[in-house]
Structure formats: structure tokens, C-alpha cells
Design a protein around this motif. Structure first.
Motif, PDB file in Angstrom:
ATOM      1  N   UNK A 136       0.777  -1.164   0.150  1.00  0.00           N
ATOM      2  CA  UNK A 136      -0.011   0.003   0.048  1.00  0.00           C
ATOM      3  C   UNK A 136       0.808   1.265  -0.014  1.00  0.00           C
ATOM      4  N   UNK A 137       0.249   2.258  -0.769  1.00  0.00           N
ATOM      5  CA  UNK A 137       1.079   3.598  -0.458  1.00  0.00           C
ATOM      6  C   UNK A 137       1.037   4.015   1.136  1.00  0.00           C
ATOM      7  N   UNK A 138       1.823   4.915   1.560  1.00  0.00           N
ATOM      8  CA  UNK A 138       3.203   5.437   0.907  1.00  0.00           C
ATOM      9  C   UNK A 138       4.381   4.046   1.238  1.00  0.00           C
ATOM     10  N   UNK A 139       5.176   4.376   0.319  1.00  0.00           N
ATOM     11  CA  UNK A 139       6.354   3.489   0.420  1.00  0.00           C
ATOM     12  C   UNK A 139       7.762   3.990   0.069  1.00  0.00           C
ATOM     13  N   UNK A 140       8.884   3.408   0.353  1.00  0.00           N
ATOM     14  CA  UNK A 140      10.171   3.979  -0.139  1.00  0.00           C
ATOM     15  C   UNK A 140      10.467   3.022  -1.288  1.00  0.00           C
ATOM     16  N   UNK A 141      10.851   3.573  -2.429  1.00  0.00           N
ATOM     17  CA  UNK A 141      11.226   2.775  -3.602  1.00  0.00           C
ATOM     18  C   UNK A 141      12.736   2.729  -3.684  1.00  0.00           C
ATOM     19  N   UNK A 142      13.265   1.576  -3.885  1.00  0.00           N
ATOM     20  CA  UNK A 142      14.786   1.634  -4.244  1.00  0.00           C
ATOM     21  C   UNK A 142      14.582   1.193  -5.612  1.00  0.00           C
ATOM     22  N   UNK A 143      14.917   2.366  -6.670  1.00  0.00           N
ATOM     23  CA  UNK A 143      15.154   2.117  -8.059  1.00  0.00           C
ATOM     24  C   UNK A 143      16.404   1.481  -8.711  1.00  0.00           C
ATOM     25  N   UNK A 144      16.556   0.203  -8.885  1.00  0.00           N
ATOM     26  CA  UNK A 144      17.899   0.022  -9.112  1.00  0.00           C
ATOM     27  C   UNK A 144      17.985  -0.523 -10.843  1.00  0.00           C
ATOM     28  N   UNK A 145      18.147   0.167 -11.813  1.00  0.00           N
ATOM     29  CA  UNK A 145      18.265  -0.372 -13.315  1.00  0.00           C
ATOM     30  C   UNK A 145      19.660  -0.093 -13.607  1.00  0.00           C
ATOM     31  N   UNK A 146      19.546  -0.326 -14.965  1.00  0.00           N
ATOM     32  CA  UNK A 146      20.950  -0.083 -15.626  1.00  0.00           C
ATOM     33  C   UNK A 146      21.230   1.346 -15.803  1.00  0.00           C
ATOM     34  N   UNK A 147      20.480   2.209 -15.682  1.00  0.00           N
ATOM     35  CA  UNK A 147      20.705   3.553 -15.786  1.00  0.00           C
ATOM     36  C   UNK A 147      20.599   4.302 -14.583  1.00  0.00           C
ATOM     37  N   UNK A 148      19.559   3.950 -13.687  1.00  0.00           N
ATOM     38  CA  UNK A 148      19.283   4.823 -12.437  1.00  0.00           C
ATOM     39  C   UNK A 148      19.646   3.956 -11.138  1.00  0.00           C
TER      40      UNK A 148
END
Ligand code: KG4
Ligand code: ZN
Length: 348
Positions: A136-148
Motif C-alpha cells: 500500500x502507499x506510502x512506501x520507499x522505492x529503491x530503483x536499481x536499473x541499468x541507468x538509475x
């Protein structure tokens, strides 16, 4: 003004072509995902050791119409049954982005339905909501892609606040570059991760960059340099180097994710993007959050890397929130190779 069908779901076609996968999917707001088609260009780029943008664009052009036909057939839906078309508008490779954007805008104009330009990273960070056990919102997102590599506070669709990010290479980029200088095959990230599982971390020592920087930023470009220097020592087993490299990246990602939870006072962490498939990262995050009565959520394994499903889904959430209403006139094909995620706003 678009007529909204009452009593039945709305069907969104999602198109992804920002890098080296062509992805097409159909999301039904009542039934969920009803079709998924994906073509990976790994074999196409392997000989060059990395993505060749011009080859990527040409292959997207070839594959996109085929995958769209296959997705429609898979779901038993006709073109006329579509309610909107969502496509990745950035960030990504300019020429590659133009394929989904051009296709999406042209089809939407022909069908008289809204075209929804989607931020690629929004697709990634909302993709765990497609799982049965959705956060459910809110949450912390760890975005780990090739570019970010970014930590975001997520309060809802389009409500993103940047908490910290890499000041140089992304985590995935560090995996790929390090793999390349170790002589591993493209795409290096997963190959390096597999090699790491056969080695022992700590036999070689690599730094944990910015671990104690006191903020939520990252730096990964120094790691590949450290690996390069130490590789000159022939006595180091490649598997041990891989294991130490992976441990260094994971240590920093875990520490900063926990710090972000602490700083925001939130208890839910969402991990998205290609590096989110990394098993060592998952094991450490699962363990660390369980000890603190926090929870971590991931997309299904198949949805960790680039795909059309996350784009169709993000489009559907925006459509449900009223985006695209009244659209019908301007079908401009505009893509944004660079596009800060926290510049987005909520649909209304
Ligand atoms: O999200 P993604 O598919 O594409 C981008 O939007 O960039 O992420 C691709 C990145 C690549 O750098 C790839 O090496 C990395 O994710 N990756 C991994 C693993 N699987 C993919 N890195 C570490 N361990 C993995 N298992
Ligand atoms: Zn991606």
C-alpha cells in the motif's frame, strides 16, 4: 471526451522500447494482465559487448507490430476493444523510444483513444503492485536499473520525492562495466552475479563507497576502478572478486535503503529495476527488514527487467485516475531521453 465503458474493465495496451527489450502487454482494469509479449535483443547486441542504439531501434521497428498482434491474439481482444495506449516516453535511448511512441500515438490517433506517455521508472516502481501481495502507499522505492539508482518516497501514482541517487554510475551500470572488464559476456550484471555465487566475499577487499556519507546518495564508479587495479594480481580468483564486488554494492544498497526507511518513518520498501533480480540483494534486504518489522516488496521475477506489462499497468492506473480524458486532438510524438522522475505530477 472519451466514453468510459461502464460495468466492464478498460483495456490498456502497453508498449516498451526504451532500451534493448521490445515489450507489449494488455492490462484489463478488471481482470489484470491479460497478455504479455517480450522480445529481448540480447543476442543482437552480444557480439558488440553492449547495446548498439541504431541496431536497437531497427529491431524494435521490426518486432513491435508482430508483438502487438501476438498480444491481441493472446488475450482474444481486437484493436477496437482497446481503451487507451500507454507507451514509454523516456528516459532511454532517443531512437529506441521513438518506436513505441510513434506506434502508440499513431494507433491511438487511428482508434480515437487516449495515448498515455509513461515514465519508464514509474513503470518499474509501480510493478510490485501487480503482484498478489501488493504494497500500500506510502512506501520507499529503491530503483536499481541499468541507468538509475535512486531512493524515492512514493505517496501515490505520480507523487514521487527523490531522497537520494547515484552521483555517478548506476548500480546496474557498475555491474555491467565491472563484468566487461573482467571479460564476462554481455549483459554482464546477471553473469557477474552468477559468478559471485561461486566465490567468497572478503578474500579481496573493495571499498563501500559513500557508506558513511550521511545522506542517501550513492557512488559506484570507483568500484570498477578498484576492481581493475586489483585484477592485476593474478592470484585473485575471479569468483572471489565477483563475490566481493557484489557484496560491496549490496552493502551500500541495503544500508541506504534502511536509512531511507528510518528517515521517512515508513515501514514498506519496494525494490524495482533489473538489479532487483539480484538474489544476494534480496536475501540481505529480506533479512534486514524482517528484523525491524519492516517489509520489502518485489515485482514478480519476470517483471524485474524491462517489459510492456509495467507500462500497460502504469497507464491503466493513470487512466483510472482520469488522465487522457478529453484527449483526442494533438497526437504529438515526443520522447524524453532524460527525464527526472520527481518532476512528475499525480494524474489530477
Ligand atoms: O531495469 P533494467 O532491465 O533496464 C533498465 O531500465 O536499465 O535493468 C538492467 C540492469 C542491467 O544493468 C543488468 O546488468 C542489471 O539490471 N541486472 C542485474 C541482475 N539482473 C539484471 N544486476 C545484478 N544482478 C542481477 N541478477
Ligand atoms: Zn528498465
Amino acid at each position: 471526451m472519451q466514453a468510459v465503458k461502464q460495468g466492464s474493465g478498460m483495456i490498456v495496451l502497453g508498449l516498451e522500447s526504451s532500451c534493448d527489450e521490445t515489450g507489449v502487454a494488455l492490462y484489463d482494469t478488471e481482470r489484470g494482465l491479460i497478455a504479455q509479449q517480450l522480445h529481448s535483443q540480447i543476442d543482437l547486441h552480444a557480439a558488440y559487448g553492449g547495446v548498439v542504439p541504431e541496431l536497437a531501434s531497427r529491431d524494435h521497428v521490426r518486432r513491435m507490430p508482430v508483438l502487438i498482434r501476438q498480444a491481441l491474439a493472446e488475450a482474444g481482444v481486437s484493436m477496437a476493444g482497446l481503451d487507451a495506449i500507454a507507451y514509454t516516453a523516456g528516459p532511454g535511448l532517443a531512437g529506441a523510444l521513438l518506436i513505441a511512441a510513434g506506434t502508440g500515438q499513431a494507433l491511438a490517433a487511428t482508434l480515437g483513444i487516449p495515448a498515455l506517455p509513461i515514465h519508464h521508472l514509474e513503470g518499474h516502481l509501480l510493478s510490485p503492485l501487480l503482484a498478489d501481495d501488493a504494497p500500500a502507499f506510502p512506501f520507499v522505492a529503491l530503483l536499481v536499473s541499468g541507468g538509475h539508482t535512486q531512493l524515492m518516497r512514493v505517496d501515490g501514482v505520480g507523487r514521487y520525492a527523490l531522497l537520494g541517487e547515484s552521483v555517478d554510475d548506476a548500480a546496474g551500470e557498475a555491474f555491467d562495466k565491472t563484468a566487461k572488464l573482467m571479460g564476462l559476456a554481455y549483459p554482464g550484471g546477471p553473469v557477474l552475479a552468477r559468478l559471485a555465487d561461486q566465490g567468497v566475499a572478503g578474500r579481496v577487499k573493495l571499498p563501500r563507497p559513500m557508506l558513511h556519507s550521511g545522506d542517501l546518495n550513492f557512488s559506484f564508479s570507483g568500484l570498477k576502478t578498484a576492481v581493475m587495479t586489483q585484477l592485476r594480481d593474478a592470484s585473485i580468483a575471479p569468483a572471489d572478486m565477483a563475490a566481493e564486488f557484489q557484496a560491496a554494492v549490496v552493502d551500500v544498497l541495503v544500508a541506504k535503503s534502511l536509512a531511507a526507511l528510518k528517515q521517512t518513518g515508513l515501514s514498506r520498501l519496494v525494490v524495482a529495476g533489473g538489479v532487483g533480480a539480484n538474489q544476494a540483494l534480496r536475501a540481505r534486504l529480506n533479512e534486514a527488514t524482517a528484523r525491524r518489522r519492516q517489509r520489502v516488496f518485489y515485482p514478480e521475477p519476470a517483471l524485474c527487467t524491462d517489459n510492456g506489462a509495467m507500462i500497460a499497468f502504469a497507464g491503466a492506473l493513470r487512466l483510472l485516475d482520469g488522465e487522457g480524458e478529453g484527449e483526442g486532438g494533438a497526437h504529438a510524438v515526443a520522447v524524453r531521453p532524460r527525464w527526472p522522475l520527481d518532476s512528475l505530477s499525480a494524474p489530477r
